[in-house]
Design a protein around this motif. Sequence first.
Motif, short mmCIF file in Angstrom:
data_model
loop_
_atom_site.label_atom_id
_atom_site.label_comp_id
_atom_site.label_asym_id
_atom_site.label_seq_id
_atom_site.Cartn_x
_atom_site.Cartn_y
_atom_site.Cartn_z
N ASP A 67 0.83 -1.21 0.00
CA ASP A 67 0.00 0.00 0.00
C ASP A 67 0.86 1.26 0.00
O ASP A 67 0.51 2.27 -0.61
CB ASP A 67 -0.92 0.01 1.23
CG ASP A 67 -2.03 -1.02 1.13
OD1 ASP A 67 -2.33 -1.44 0.00
OD2 ASP A 67 -2.58 -1.40 2.17
N SER A 108 -0.72 -5.79 -3.88
CA SER A 108 -1.91 -5.72 -3.02
C SER A 108 -2.84 -6.89 -3.29
O SER A 108 -3.36 -7.53 -2.37
CB SER A 108 -2.65 -4.39 -3.25
OG SER A 108 -1.87 -3.29 -2.86
N CYS A 287 -5.62 1.34 -0.23
CA CYS A 287 -4.64 1.58 0.82
C CYS A 287 -5.28 2.22 2.05
O CYS A 287 -4.69 2.19 3.14
CB CYS A 287 -3.49 2.43 0.31
SG CYS A 287 -3.92 4.14 -0.10
#
Length: 341
Positions: A67, A108, A287
């Motif tokens: 992130d 991610s 994030c």
Amino acid sequence: MNNSSLLHVNGTSPCPAEPQSIIIPVFLVLVFLGGFILNSASLWIFWFRIPHWNSGMILQFHLVLSDAMVIPAAPFMAIYYSLGSHWPFGQFLCQLKAFFLSTHLYSSIYFLMLISVHRYVAVVHYTRVSRMKSKDFVHKLCLGVWFFLSIKGMALFFILETSEVGNRIKCLSIHQDQLTGVYFVMNFVLLVPGFLLPFAISVTCYSLLVSSVSKMKTNTLKGKVIKSKSLKMIAVCMSIFVACFTPLHVARTLGVVVKKFFPSACALLTQVESAYYISWTLAGANCCLDPMIYCFGSEKFNKTFRGSLNRIGFRFHRPAAARGMDSTSQSMTSRAGTVAL
């Protein structure tokens, strides 16, 4: 031959690049600020406040790192869109932006997938020995993910470039006609292993996990709390996949198909381009949502996070059920205790 076809043959895009809405850079600035604050706090808690990690927390820490990679790129993207999709920073920073965005996005996705696999193994197969419960194996697995994604990001770094379209410099734009074929191939190379496969694995693991958790006995206080937290974590993870990652891959796929096969469909191309840029801002918003996973997935992180907020003046009154779970968490040896890892 009509004018649009002639322009396309001569190398000039038949569809002019339209400036994007001011909402996009504003949202990117908000994502940058929120992501910076939340991920800085998460990194600080993991690194300085929690001395001993289990295998699940190792995966969560690497998700924090993924992130953090979008934070340096967000201000440049905001400036790019606020200048009417003009890139004044040169080719090297454009290539670096491509590297950071690609590595952030797919790291991610991969770490969210690995978290789903780990949670499935820890809950559904809690009595079995599994390498996913080994800290050494998970460390090596994470390093392997970073190595693979770095190689892929470096490939994009050297392939992509800036282009002058009209009086603007474009970076990662669908209006870069010389990269139309590259974008088309690149999209499908990234789509299947980078999104569809991890998404399918995550859906499978969480579906089996929901089935297992729903069968848990909740006649005890701690059982109710753990079941609730597990279901919330599943909901957050799947919401991130659906809301943050799915629109981006749908819009990008539509964009490269329209650009390659219908280059003169300017109205459609403009709509797809706007949808793509908006979907990138949604992807960046993951994030700001991932810290919820750490709170639901790690009682250590949750307690440390709340304790840190209490010290700076934010007071939380925890439900009686959660306080009751804390008082017995050290002696849990049942299946429910495994779920809370």
